[in-house]
Design a protein around this motif. Sequence first.
Motif, PDB file in Angstrom:
ATOM      1  N   UNK A   1       0.884  -1.199  -0.008  1.00  0.00           N
ATOM      2  CA  UNK A   1      -0.298   0.069  -0.032  1.00  0.00           C
ATOM      3  C   UNK A   1       0.805   1.277   0.140  1.00  0.00           C
ATOM      4  N   UNK A   2       0.669   2.248  -0.934  1.00  0.00           N
ATOM      5  CA  UNK A   2       1.233   3.459  -0.925  1.00  0.00           C
ATOM      6  C   UNK A   2       0.579   4.678  -1.138  1.00  0.00           C
ATOM      7  N   UNK A   3       1.207   5.694  -0.743  1.00  0.00           N
ATOM      8  CA  UNK A   3       0.791   7.010  -0.996  1.00  0.00           C
ATOM      9  C   UNK A   3       1.589   7.706  -1.930  1.00  0.00           C
ATOM     10  N   UNK A   4       0.929   8.165  -3.060  1.00  0.00           N
ATOM     11  CA  UNK A   4       1.675   8.766  -4.194  1.00  0.00           C
ATOM     12  C   UNK A   4       2.344  10.016  -3.676  1.00  0.00           C
ATOM     13  N   UNK A   5       3.098  10.573  -4.389  1.00  0.00           N
ATOM     14  CA  UNK A   5       3.486  11.981  -4.303  1.00  0.00           C
ATOM     15  C   UNK A   5       2.542  13.160  -4.385  1.00  0.00           C
ATOM     16  N   UNK A   6       2.557  13.766  -3.580  1.00  0.00           N
ATOM     17  CA  UNK A   6       1.547  15.067  -3.603  1.00  0.00           C
ATOM     18  C   UNK A   6       2.199  16.243  -4.217  1.00  0.00           C
ATOM     19  N   UNK A   7       3.453  16.499  -4.251  1.00  0.00           N
ATOM     20  CA  UNK A   7       4.084  17.705  -4.663  1.00  0.00           C
ATOM     21  C   UNK A   7       5.151  17.369  -5.638  1.00  0.00           C
ATOM     22  N   UNK A   8       5.640  18.090  -6.660  1.00  0.00           N
ATOM     23  CA  UNK A   8       6.681  17.600  -7.511  1.00  0.00           C
ATOM     24  C   UNK A   8       8.089  18.087  -6.558  1.00  0.00           C
TER      25      UNK A   8
ATOM     26  N   UNK B   1       5.088   7.131  -0.157  1.00  0.00           N
ATOM     27  CA  UNK B   1       5.320   6.352   1.050  1.00  0.00           C
ATOM     28  C   UNK B   1       4.670   5.054   1.042  1.00  0.00           C
ATOM     29  N   UNK B   2       5.123   4.077   1.800  1.00  0.00           N
ATOM     30  CA  UNK B   2       4.848   2.544   1.820  1.00  0.00           C
ATOM     31  C   UNK B   2       4.626   2.187   3.246  1.00  0.00           C
ATOM     32  N   UNK B   3       3.426   1.417   3.387  1.00  0.00           N
ATOM     33  CA  UNK B   3       2.876   1.140   4.640  1.00  0.00           C
ATOM     34  C   UNK B   3       3.435  -0.165   5.127  1.00  0.00           C
ATOM     35  N   UNK B   4       4.344  -0.146   6.296  1.00  0.00           N
ATOM     36  CA  UNK B   4       4.996  -1.183   6.735  1.00  0.00           C
ATOM     37  C   UNK B   4       4.494  -1.473   8.190  1.00  0.00           C
ATOM     38  N   UNK B   5       4.425  -2.717   8.812  1.00  0.00           N
ATOM     39  CA  UNK B   5       4.039  -3.241  10.090  1.00  0.00           C
ATOM     40  C   UNK B   5       5.074  -3.956  10.624  1.00  0.00           C
ATOM     41  N   UNK B   6       5.034  -3.980  12.061  1.00  0.00           N
ATOM     42  CA  UNK B   6       6.103  -4.731  12.916  1.00  0.00           C
ATOM     43  C   UNK B   6       5.136  -6.113  13.446  1.00  0.00           C
ATOM     44  N   UNK B   7       5.544  -6.998  13.016  1.00  0.00           N
ATOM     45  CA  UNK B   7       4.707  -8.203  13.469  1.00  0.00           C
ATOM     46  C   UNK B   7       4.931  -8.599  14.783  1.00  0.00           C
ATOM     47  N   UNK B   8       4.363  -9.881  15.069  1.00  0.00           N
ATOM     48  CA  UNK B   8       4.636 -10.272  16.385  1.00  0.00           C
ATOM     49  C   UNK B   8       6.094 -10.839  16.761  1.00  0.00           C
ATOM     50  N   UNK B   9       6.893 -11.058  15.714  1.00  0.00           N
ATOM     51  CA  UNK B   9       8.315 -11.627  15.737  1.00  0.00           C
ATOM     52  C   UNK B   9       9.003 -10.297  15.813  1.00  0.00           C
ATOM     53  N   UNK B  10       8.625  -9.076  15.718  1.00  0.00           N
ATOM     54  CA  UNK B  10       9.486  -7.927  16.028  1.00  0.00           C
ATOM     55  C   UNK B  10      10.014  -7.392  14.623  1.00  0.00           C
ATOM     56  N   UNK B  11       9.642  -8.275  13.373  1.00  0.00           N
ATOM     57  CA  UNK B  11      10.243  -7.736  12.159  1.00  0.00           C
ATOM     58  C   UNK B  11       9.301  -6.846  11.475  1.00  0.00           C
ATOM     59  N   UNK B  12       9.834  -5.950  10.568  1.00  0.00           N
ATOM     60  CA  UNK B  12       9.431  -4.962  10.097  1.00  0.00           C
ATOM     61  C   UNK B  12       9.021  -5.681   8.468  1.00  0.00           C
TER      62      UNK B  12
ATOM     63  N   UNK C   1       5.688 -18.719   0.799  1.00  0.00           N
ATOM     64  CA  UNK C   1       5.751 -17.964  -0.484  1.00  0.00           C
ATOM     65  C   UNK C   1       4.549 -16.771  -0.443  1.00  0.00           C
ATOM     66  N   UNK C   2       5.244 -15.482  -0.407  1.00  0.00           N
ATOM     67  CA  UNK C   2       4.458 -14.283  -0.382  1.00  0.00           C
ATOM     68  C   UNK C   2       4.275 -13.492  -1.686  1.00  0.00           C
ATOM     69  N   UNK C   3       2.984 -13.291  -2.077  1.00  0.00           N
ATOM     70  CA  UNK C   3       2.729 -12.533  -3.546  1.00  0.00           C
ATOM     71  C   UNK C   3       2.335 -11.229  -2.995  1.00  0.00           C
ATOM     72  N   UNK C   4       2.849 -10.377  -3.768  1.00  0.00           N
ATOM     73  CA  UNK C   4       2.665  -8.697  -3.376  1.00  0.00           C
ATOM     74  C   UNK C   4       1.843  -8.238  -4.474  1.00  0.00           C
ATOM     75  N   UNK C   5       0.812  -7.414  -3.997  1.00  0.00           N
ATOM     76  CA  UNK C   5      -0.268  -6.925  -4.826  1.00  0.00           C
ATOM     77  C   UNK C   5      -0.179  -5.442  -4.558  1.00  0.00           C
ATOM     78  N   UNK C   6      -0.244  -4.639  -5.525  1.00  0.00           N
ATOM     79  CA  UNK C   6       0.000  -3.291  -5.648  1.00  0.00           C
ATOM     80  C   UNK C   6      -1.238  -2.642  -5.133  1.00  0.00           C
ATOM     81  N   UNK C   7      -1.306  -1.431  -4.179  1.00  0.00           N
ATOM     82  CA  UNK C   7      -2.348  -0.801  -3.738  1.00  0.00           C
ATOM     83  C   UNK C   7      -2.094   0.732  -3.624  1.00  0.00           C
TER      84      UNK C   7
ATOM     85  N   UNK D   1       4.385   1.876  10.103  1.00  0.00           N
ATOM     86  CA  UNK D   1       5.132   3.249   9.727  1.00  0.00           C
ATOM     87  C   UNK D   1       4.693   3.690   8.299  1.00  0.00           C
ATOM     88  N   UNK D   2       4.787   4.793   8.074  1.00  0.00           N
ATOM     89  CA  UNK D   2       4.754   5.130   6.457  1.00  0.00           C
ATOM     90  C   UNK D   2       6.165   5.817   5.979  1.00  0.00           C
TER      91      UNK D   2
END
Length: 390
Positions: free
Chosen positions: A81-88, A245-256, A338-344, A364-365
């Motif tokens: 999941x991403x937030x695109x740029x808002x300014x040049x 910006x990309x959305x990342x999370x910290x899982x229960x094992x402590x890895x981002x 096996x993780x497959x990533x989808x664009x959002x 975090x973003x």
Amino acid sequence: MNAGQKSARRIAASNGPITRDTVCVSCLHRLTQPSRRPASTAAALADPPSTPTQQPGHPNPPVSTAKSPRKAYQLLASPVLSRPPLLTRDLTSFEKAYYLYQKRLNERLALPFTRYFYYKKGTPGDVEWKRKIKVRKTPARDIGIYAAYGDEGWNDEVLVGDPTAERESVVEALVRDAEGKAIIDEEVVGDAEKEGLGAAGDAKTGEGQRRDLTKVEVERPVDRVTEADKANDLRSLSRKMDRTLYLLVKNREGRWRFPQDRVYGRENLHQAVERILVQGFGIDMNTWIVGNHPIGHHQMKYTSGGAPAPRLAKISPNRLVSTSRDRVEYEQEEYGEKVFFMKGRMMTGQADIAKNEYGDSEFRWLVKEEVEQAVTGGYWKSVKDMLAER
């Protein structure tokens, strides 16, 4: 298969004659072609081997094998999941100098400005125009003091370190012009005895002209550096306005990592990532999953001391996946994931980690360079080509 094809199959199974009188042309062509069944299908359709039956009075009954857990990889879906740029983006020093050169070149090559088309001779507007053009020597307001038709018109390139092409200098010149001031500070002449009233430039031009310059206020552009940037708030969507910006999370094992979860039932990847965003961050985010195909994948094997170490997982139905509720809980021996990533895309709203159902403790973003510092080396190698540079 329709009713006619089923009838043709029955005729073929009964060893009856297959002719144009008994079946249609399509079925005749299909039944006369050689079979294309794979070997596994043919073996499944073949007569099952006869199993030995227990003889009366035999002391040992036949041996039956117990059902073992399935062996597979854990199949996961992950929304990028991403937030695109808002300014040049900010211009480089070369680009700033180039654009200033192009503006001055246009002033030098264009026809002279005919002020009487816009200002009637002798009017206050004409007097104001003369006052401004006397200082900046050109109709343009954002190229500094430059006489396009003068003897120095050829000298349209600024020296290294000249602030004329800087964004702050351009904004200041435009604002001063809108406030009725010259692009540079000039000595106030004319009716100087009137406090706050005066004009800049020649005394004859300013004589008799009264303007209250202190009351003219023009709103300045908003700063490109936000409060979130100054506070280094990594949870805010208002930071790094000129970057993705990309959305990342910290899982229960402590890895981002990016949000992820197992694929349940017969749901596809598109449906899985939409469910992950709802179960992970609530319903206050308006998101858009761009396509139905993954943009990348990541594979990891479970090991212990360098040797394969499969894990026994108990898979329960998911409450939001109707096709998974048809099966009861079952066990599966998993050799990795096996993780497959989808664009959002993030449209509006904000993530709410308090409603997370996967045990993630923080989000975090981050921009691309910050993602590299947060994730592991193997994970970064799989995702780095999916992320935008800006």
